[in-house]
Design an enzyme around this catalytic site. Structure first.
Site, short mmCIF file in Angstrom:
data_model
loop_
_atom_site.label_atom_id
_atom_site.label_comp_id
_atom_site.label_asym_id
_atom_site.label_seq_id
_atom_site.Cartn_x
_atom_site.Cartn_y
_atom_site.Cartn_z
N ASP A 75 0.82 -1.22 0.00
CA ASP A 75 0.00 0.00 0.00
C ASP A 75 0.85 1.26 0.00
OD1 ASP A 75 1.06 -0.14 2.52
OD2 ASP A 75 -0.85 -0.01 3.61
N CYS A 78 4.64 -0.34 2.83
CA CYS A 78 5.09 -1.69 3.17
C CYS A 78 6.50 -1.72 3.76
CB CYS A 78 4.98 -2.63 1.97
SG CYS A 78 5.74 -2.00 0.47
N HIS A 259 7.77 -3.05 -3.79
CA HIS A 259 7.18 -3.75 -2.64
C HIS A 259 8.22 -4.44 -1.77
CE1 HIS A 259 4.13 -5.63 -0.25
NE2 HIS A 259 4.67 -6.81 -0.45
#
Length: 266
Positions: A75, A78, A259
């Protein structure tokens, strides 16, 4: 096309499309836990490998050094959420290190106030942050930490304070970081645009600053499409250990483009 469709020249269809895309992304994100369960690499190999066959080789490479991985919701927060959970999880079995971390983070509020951060809002975030850190004390459990980090409100407050720590580190040591910032921005401008806002992704400068601000060495395995092995980068607080050796990483993260997840060494 729908036969009932009627073009409205006053309507911004690009905005409608973007809003629909954001709604889809929000639905996907909210279907995932902020902090997931521990998984084996066999559990996640298909997810990682579907983007590019080279990832399958890199998963095999990771299996030689790590036993499991914990997924974190993608989001934009992370890195901070993964860092926070992984380090507090580590502190559950390290009381001396826990005491050191509490001392540093307790004092951090006054350092941020001295840099001009607003007292009223800062105190709220700091109080919640310290309450969550205190959950490590006996009888702290991984399950309790996971429950807390999956509470959106509490978890986000924790992330906000970590972001403020990074901002404070960068602004308090401006000369050390200014040449790493692009776009002819000041450090303060960079922090206001790329560090403090929730949802802003993290890069090397965020990791270095957080490692230094709390004195926690971090290692990140970078999984990209180059080669068949991940690239391991270590981020040190800058304090050499015994004999001038850098401290061993306190936590390990896995980075795929955009991510971060948590890794657990063998």
């Amino acid at each position: 096309m729908d036969g009932n469709f009627s073009y409205d020249p006053a309507k911004n269809y690009d905005e409608d499309t973007m809003a629909q895309q954001r709604a889809i992304e929000k639905e996907i994100a909210e279907s995932q836990s902020l902090i997931g369960s521990v998984l084996s690499f066999d559990d996640i190999v298909e997810e990682y490998a579907k983007e590019d066959a080279v990832y399958r080789h890199k998963v095999e490479d990771l299996k030689t050094r790590y036993k499991t991985v914990r997924k974190v919701r993608g989001d934009g927060n992370c890195f901070f959420r993964a860092f926070g959970f992984a380090y507090l999880e580590r502190l559950l079995t390290r009381p001396e290190e826990y005491s050191r971390f509490v001392d540093i983070t307790q004092k951090s509020k006054d350092k941020l106030l001295a840099l001009g951060f607003p007292q009223f809002t800062l105190e709220d975030f700091h109080d919640v942050f310290m309450d969550i850190v205190s959950q490590v004390k006996s009888p702290g459990t991984v399950e309790k930490l996971k429950e807390t980090f999956n509470d959106q409100g509490l978890s986000d407050y924790f992330v906000v304070y970590l972001r403020l720590l990074v901002s404070g580190e960068l602004q308090g040591n401006e000369g050390e970081y200014l040449h790493f910032i692009d776009g002819e921005r000041t450090v303060k401008e960079f922090c206001g645009q790329e560090v403090e806002p929730m949802g802003k992704e993290s890069d090397h400068i965020h990791i270095v600053a957080l490692a230094r601000s709390v004195g926690v060495p971090v290692a990140v395995e970078y999984m990209d499409r180059e080669g068949n092995k991940c690239n391991l980068l270590s981020f040190s607080p800058g304090e050499g250990g015994e004999g001038g050796q850098e401290a061993q990483p306190s936590l390990f993260l896995l980075y795929r483009p955009g991510h971060y997840d948590i890794l657990y060494p063998l």
